[in-house]
Design a protein around this motif. Sequence first.
Motif, PDB file in Angstrom:
ATOM      1  N   VAL A 178       0.832  -1.202   0.000  1.00 22.68           N
ATOM      2  CA  VAL A 178       0.000   0.000   0.000  1.00 22.68           C
ATOM      3  C   VAL A 178       0.868   1.253   0.000  1.00 22.68           C
ATOM      4  CG1 VAL A 178      -1.792   1.290   1.219  1.00 22.68           C
ATOM      5  CG2 VAL A 178      -1.839  -1.218   1.214  1.00 22.68           C
ATOM      6  N   ASP A 179       0.573   2.182  -0.906  1.00 23.65           N
ATOM      7  CA  ASP A 179       1.264   3.470  -0.941  1.00 23.65           C
ATOM      8  C   ASP A 179       0.670   4.353   0.156  1.00 23.65           C
ATOM      9  OD1 ASP A 179       1.852   6.263  -1.612  1.00 23.65           O
ATOM     10  OD2 ASP A 179       2.620   5.493  -3.510  1.00 23.65           O
ATOM     11  N   ARG A 180       1.454   4.612   1.191  1.00 19.34           N
ATOM     12  CA  ARG A 180       0.943   5.358   2.348  1.00 19.34           C
ATOM     13  C   ARG A 180       0.734   6.837   2.011  1.00 19.34           C
ATOM     14  NH1 ARG A 180       2.044   2.182   7.025  1.00 19.34           N
ATOM     15  NH2 ARG A 180       2.468   0.069   6.290  1.00 19.34           N
ATOM     16  N   ASP A 181       1.531   7.371   1.082  1.00 19.94           N
ATOM     17  CA  ASP A 181       1.426   8.797   0.774  1.00 19.94           C
ATOM     18  C   ASP A 181       0.215   9.114  -0.093  1.00 19.94           C
ATOM     19  OD1 ASP A 181       3.739   9.410   2.215  1.00 19.94           O
ATOM     20  OD2 ASP A 181       5.022   8.972   0.483  1.00 19.94           O
ATOM     21  N   LEU A 182      -0.067   8.255  -1.070  1.00 16.74           N
ATOM     22  CA  LEU A 182      -1.184   8.521  -1.982  1.00 16.74           C
ATOM     23  C   LEU A 182      -2.533   8.134  -1.394  1.00 16.74           C
ATOM     24  CD1 LEU A 182       0.120   7.511  -5.543  1.00 16.74           C
ATOM     25  CD2 LEU A 182      -0.525   9.795  -4.735  1.00 16.74           C
ATOM     26  N   SER A 183      -2.553   7.191  -0.483  1.00 11.82           N
ATOM     27  CA  SER A 183      -3.829   6.731   0.080  1.00 11.82           C
ATOM     28  C   SER A 183      -4.543   7.885   0.779  1.00 11.82           C
ATOM     29  CB  SER A 183      -3.593   5.582   1.058  1.00 11.82           C
ATOM     30  OG  SER A 183      -3.108   4.434   0.383  1.00 11.82           O
ATOM     31  N   GLN A 184      -5.861   7.852   0.711  1.00 14.13           N
ATOM     32  CA  GLN A 184      -6.666   8.972   1.189  1.00 14.13           C
ATOM     33  C   GLN A 184      -8.029   8.465   1.652  1.00 14.13           C
ATOM     34  OE1 GLN A 184      -6.618  12.489   2.220  1.00 14.13           O
ATOM     35  NE2 GLN A 184      -5.572  12.758   0.274  1.00 14.13           N
ATOM     36  N   SER A 185      -8.573   9.099   2.667  1.00 12.84           N
ATOM     37  CA  SER A 185      -9.950   8.819   3.068  1.00 12.84           C
ATOM     38  C   SER A 185     -10.841   9.976   2.646  1.00 12.84           C
ATOM     39  CB  SER A 185     -10.061   8.623   4.580  1.00 12.84           C
ATOM     40  OG  SER A 185     -11.418   8.425   4.941  1.00 12.84           O
ATOM     41  N   PHE A 186     -11.971   9.631   2.050  1.00 12.15           N
ATOM     42  CA  PHE A 186     -12.960  10.631   1.653  1.00 12.15           C
ATOM     43  C   PHE A 186     -14.202  10.542   2.533  1.00 12.15           C
ATOM     44  CE2 PHE A 186     -10.247   9.540  -1.854  1.00 12.15           C
ATOM     45  CZ  PHE A 186      -9.841  10.789  -2.315  1.00 12.15           C
ATOM     46  N   VAL A 187     -14.062   9.819   3.635  1.00 10.74           N
ATOM     47  CA  VAL A 187     -15.142   9.627   4.595  1.00 10.74           C
ATOM     48  C   VAL A 187     -14.882  10.521   5.795  1.00 10.74           C
ATOM     49  CG1 VAL A 187     -16.312   7.994   6.098  1.00 10.74           C
ATOM     50  CG2 VAL A 187     -15.488   7.255   3.857  1.00 10.74           C
ATOM     51  N   THR A 188     -15.832  11.368   6.133  1.00 11.03           N
ATOM     52  CA  THR A 188     -15.681  12.240   7.295  1.00 11.03           C
ATOM     53  C   THR A 188     -16.622  11.814   8.406  1.00 11.03           C
ATOM     54  OG1 THR A 188     -17.275  13.797   6.377  1.00 11.03           O
ATOM     55  CG2 THR A 188     -14.952  14.197   5.904  1.00 11.03           C
ATOM     56  N   GLY A 189     -16.176  12.020   9.637  1.00 10.79           N
ATOM     57  CA  GLY A 189     -16.988  11.635  10.781  1.00 10.79           C
ATOM     58  C   GLY A 189     -16.619  10.253  11.253  1.00 10.79           C
ATOM     59  N   SER A 190     -17.006   9.902  12.452  1.00  5.85           N
ATOM     60  CA  SER A 190     -16.700   8.577  12.984  1.00  5.85           C
ATOM     61  C   SER A 190     -17.753   7.590  12.501  1.00  5.85           C
ATOM     62  CB  SER A 190     -16.677   8.597  14.513  1.00  5.85           C
ATOM     63  OG  SER A 190     -17.941   8.979  15.013  1.00  5.85           O
ATOM     64  N   SER A 191     -17.367   6.340  12.423  1.00  7.04           N
ATOM     65  CA  SER A 191     -18.298   5.317  11.957  1.00  7.04           C
ATOM     66  C   SER A 191     -17.942   3.982  12.583  1.00  7.04           C
ATOM     67  CB  SER A 191     -18.246   5.195  10.435  1.00  7.04           C
ATOM     68  OG  SER A 191     -16.962   4.792  10.029  1.00  7.04           O
ATOM     69  N   ASP A 192     -18.922   3.143  12.788  1.00 10.46           N
ATOM     70  CA  ASP A 192     -18.699   1.818  13.352  1.00 10.46           C
ATOM     71  C   ASP A 192     -17.896   1.875  14.643  1.00 10.46           C
ATOM     72  OD1 ASP A 192     -20.053   0.643  11.260  1.00 10.46           O
ATOM     73  OD2 ASP A 192     -18.260   0.463  10.034  1.00 10.46           O
ATOM     74  N   GLY A 193     -18.070   2.956  15.416  1.00  9.54           N
ATOM     75  CA  GLY A 193     -17.377   3.078  16.678  1.00  9.54           C
ATOM     76  C   GLY A 193     -15.913   3.437  16.559  1.00  9.54           C
ATOM     77  N   GLU A 194     -15.472   3.740  15.341  1.00 12.30           N
ATOM     78  CA  GLU A 194     -14.062   4.049  15.130  1.00 12.30           C
ATOM     79  C   GLU A 194     -13.771   5.499  15.499  1.00 12.30           C
ATOM     80  OE1 GLU A 194     -10.848   4.288  11.457  1.00 12.30           O
ATOM     81  OE2 GLU A 194     -12.993   4.009  11.084  1.00 12.30           O
ATOM     82  N   ARG A 195     -12.637   5.715  16.134  1.00 15.93           N
ATOM     83  CA  ARG A 195     -12.205   7.091  16.381  1.00 15.93           C
ATOM     84  C   ARG A 195     -11.669   7.679  15.091  1.00 15.93           C
ATOM     85  NH1 ARG A 195      -8.938   6.828  22.148  1.00 15.93           N
ATOM     86  NH2 ARG A 195     -10.692   6.104  23.429  1.00 15.93           N
ATOM     87  N   CYS A 196     -11.914   8.954  14.880  1.00 16.41           N
ATOM     88  CA  CYS A 196     -11.430   9.573  13.655  1.00 16.41           C
ATOM     89  C   CYS A 196     -10.480  10.710  14.000  1.00 16.41           C
ATOM     90  CB  CYS A 196     -12.597  10.062  12.799  1.00 16.41           C
ATOM     91  SG  CYS A 196     -13.770  11.085  13.673  1.00 16.41           S
ATOM     92  N   ARG A 246     -10.564   5.362   0.731  1.00 18.66           N
ATOM     93  CA  ARG A 246     -11.690   4.956   1.577  1.00 18.66           C
ATOM     94  C   ARG A 246     -12.924   5.793   1.252  1.00 18.66           C
ATOM     95  NH1 ARG A 246     -11.613   4.075   8.148  1.00 18.66           N
ATOM     96  NH2 ARG A 246     -13.801   3.504   8.341  1.00 18.66           N
ATOM     97  N   VAL A 247     -13.985   5.118   0.831  1.00 22.19           N
ATOM     98  CA  VAL A 247     -15.214   5.810   0.441  1.00 22.19           C
ATOM     99  C   VAL A 247     -16.406   5.403   1.299  1.00 22.19           C
ATOM    100  CG1 VAL A 247     -14.503   6.149  -1.951  1.00 22.19           C
ATOM    101  CG2 VAL A 247     -15.735   4.058  -1.323  1.00 22.19           C
ATOM    102  N   GLY A 248     -16.237   4.470   2.220  1.00 21.60           N
ATOM    103  CA  GLY A 248     -17.380   4.095   3.025  1.00 21.60           C
ATOM    104  C   GLY A 248     -17.099   2.941   3.943  1.00 21.60           C
ATOM    105  N   GLY A 249     -18.176   2.291   4.347  1.00 25.37           N
ATOM    106  CA  GLY A 249     -18.132   1.159   5.261  1.00 25.37           C
ATOM    107  C   GLY A 249     -19.341   0.305   4.966  1.00 25.37           C
ATOM    108  N   HIS A 250     -20.393   0.448   5.744  1.00 27.78           N
ATOM    109  CA  HIS A 250     -21.604  -0.316   5.465  1.00 27.78           C
ATOM    110  C   HIS A 250     -22.427   0.317   4.346  1.00 27.78           C
ATOM    111  CE1 HIS A 250     -21.084  -3.280   8.550  1.00 27.78           C
ATOM    112  NE2 HIS A 250     -20.821  -2.341   9.419  1.00 27.78           N
ATOM    113  N   TYR A 251     -22.225   1.587   4.119  1.00 27.30           N
ATOM    114  CA  TYR A 251     -22.892   2.265   3.008  1.00 27.30           C
ATOM    115  C   TYR A 251     -21.857   3.060   2.221  1.00 27.30           C
ATOM    116  CZ  TYR A 251     -27.143   1.334   5.677  1.00 27.30           C
ATOM    117  OH  TYR A 251     -28.154   0.722   6.361  1.00 27.30           O
ATOM    118  N   VAL A 252     -22.125   3.304   0.963  1.00 30.30           N
ATOM    119  CA  VAL A 252     -21.276   4.139   0.115  1.00 30.30           C
ATOM    120  C   VAL A 252     -22.160   5.200  -0.511  1.00 30.30           C
ATOM    121  CG1 VAL A 252     -19.734   4.193  -1.854  1.00 30.30           C
ATOM    122  CG2 VAL A 252     -19.811   2.184  -0.412  1.00 30.30           C
TER     123      VAL A 252
END
Length: 543
Positions: A178-196, A246-252
């Motif tokens: 996995v390229d750590r520099d290029l990887s990106q999350s487009f999901v904002t807010g916490s989800s599934d109990g995860e800290r963000c 990253r674009v989602g989890g249980h929903y996209v």
Amino acid sequence: MKRLAAALALLLLPSMTPSAAMPAAPTESITHRYLVLYADGVSNDDAAAELEGLGAEIVAVNEAIGLATARSSDPGFVADVARSDTIYGIARDRSIGTTELEEEDSLTPRSPGPAGARRPQGRASENADPLFRYQWNMRMVRATPKGSYSLELGDRRVLVGVLDSGIDVRHADLRSRVDRDLSQSFVTGSSDGERCRTTPDHPGCASSPFRDPIGHGTAVGSLIAGARNGFGMSGVAPKATLVSLRVGGHYVFLQPVVDALTYAADNGLDVANMSFFIDPWLFNCPDNPADDEQQQQEQRTIVEAVQQAVDYARSRGVTPITATGNEALDLGKPKVDNISPDYPPGASYRRDVDNSCLMVPQETDGVIGVSGLGPSTRKAFYSDYGIERTDASAPGGDFHDRADHPVNQMLVAMSKLGLRKSGLIDKNGKPRSDIVLRRCRKDKCSYYLFGQGTSFAAPMATGVAALIVSARGTSDGAGGFGHDPAAVEADLLDTATPHRCPKGGVQRYRGLGKRYTAVCEEREGGNGFYGAGIVDALRAVRR
């Protein structure tokens, strides 16, 4: 896909905050977030001025296609936008996108046995990785030491975007891929109990692209480029580079997908895997009488925004690949949609649908659709199909193929977090089912699981596409490397192994809680079950 489960889903309520500017009725003081797609030919500045003139606050703009995120507390805002000549359409925004795997695209094993029960057996290992013997799917597409591995393992310069629920980079078979520099999350807010965490791009809160609360993105990534490292399993292109988008989890939802596609285009990615459909609509209908005007406009906006994002991505060297879906439907003959809208939970109602209604991105022009197969090469019982949208086929697993058995599913890497949340391992990390495999080295353990779904068929084809780019890509002289998406698609489909419809053109199934008969229609160059054929890694790199 839906149900990124079966593998997944992420969700949150739409943003609703009181507005001090309108103290009138409570319903009029609620601020909603919207996605507003600008009309073709209208400049971003002109459209933004129009929105601001309507009293909206613009939060962000995807300038590549002209998709704005705007806030408004005016109850007449949607109607005003619909009358504007500078605006194509408007949709409600959800603050968290999530990939929901298909219900039968499941990381929950079929009929799991207790720990200590008879483990599914495979052939003796023909690869350095000890779990390769369980990977019948690799033999089907000829990604083996005597097959494509002998000619092409993938070029590290080939960048494969995994639009999904994140990738667990702590997994032994993925940490180097996995390229750590290029990887990106487009999901904002916490989800599934995860800290963000807060980032410059997401000052509110952004979920990490390197955590995977449901395991779906980890599974998909492992099939594309799991490392050939002597530890666990291998992917089709084990030396290609994964980029976790990253674009989602249980929903996209819409905005993360559009943003991820345009990001992929702007950052030199070569292939994009999308194993989901965009929530909340299974089928997006332009004028279904079962839907109100705002819902119709939302669905039209989803279709058009994704089409523009795909066009933008392909024009800049990205080959998009998706799973056909897991509802066992002929996508050219849909009749009923009982799933939509699937968010918020409990909002769905029965809708009669027809072929004017589109599943997105499965039926987006320019996206390669892949159906799922069982180990006997029959179309998997859950897989969607149809001559209009099945471009190719690949193994996806099928518990019911031949005789019911977990080994008929596909071995995938899994995040420890996803397994813990699903209850498949205990608090000490010990598997609770024989369907879960654990391998440890120096007290560091990684996990694998047998699962099924078209979500797993798509990355098999994506891996072959990565091999094609690796074998025939060229440098642009400025550090970039790639291959024209039209050429990648042609090579992928032209080298697929043709497969005929079953005898009589029908296949009878049991699964999804029912028995049904699927009709395999022929077309020029293929059919509705297999498309052009089963993707073939060896033929693809030899061509």
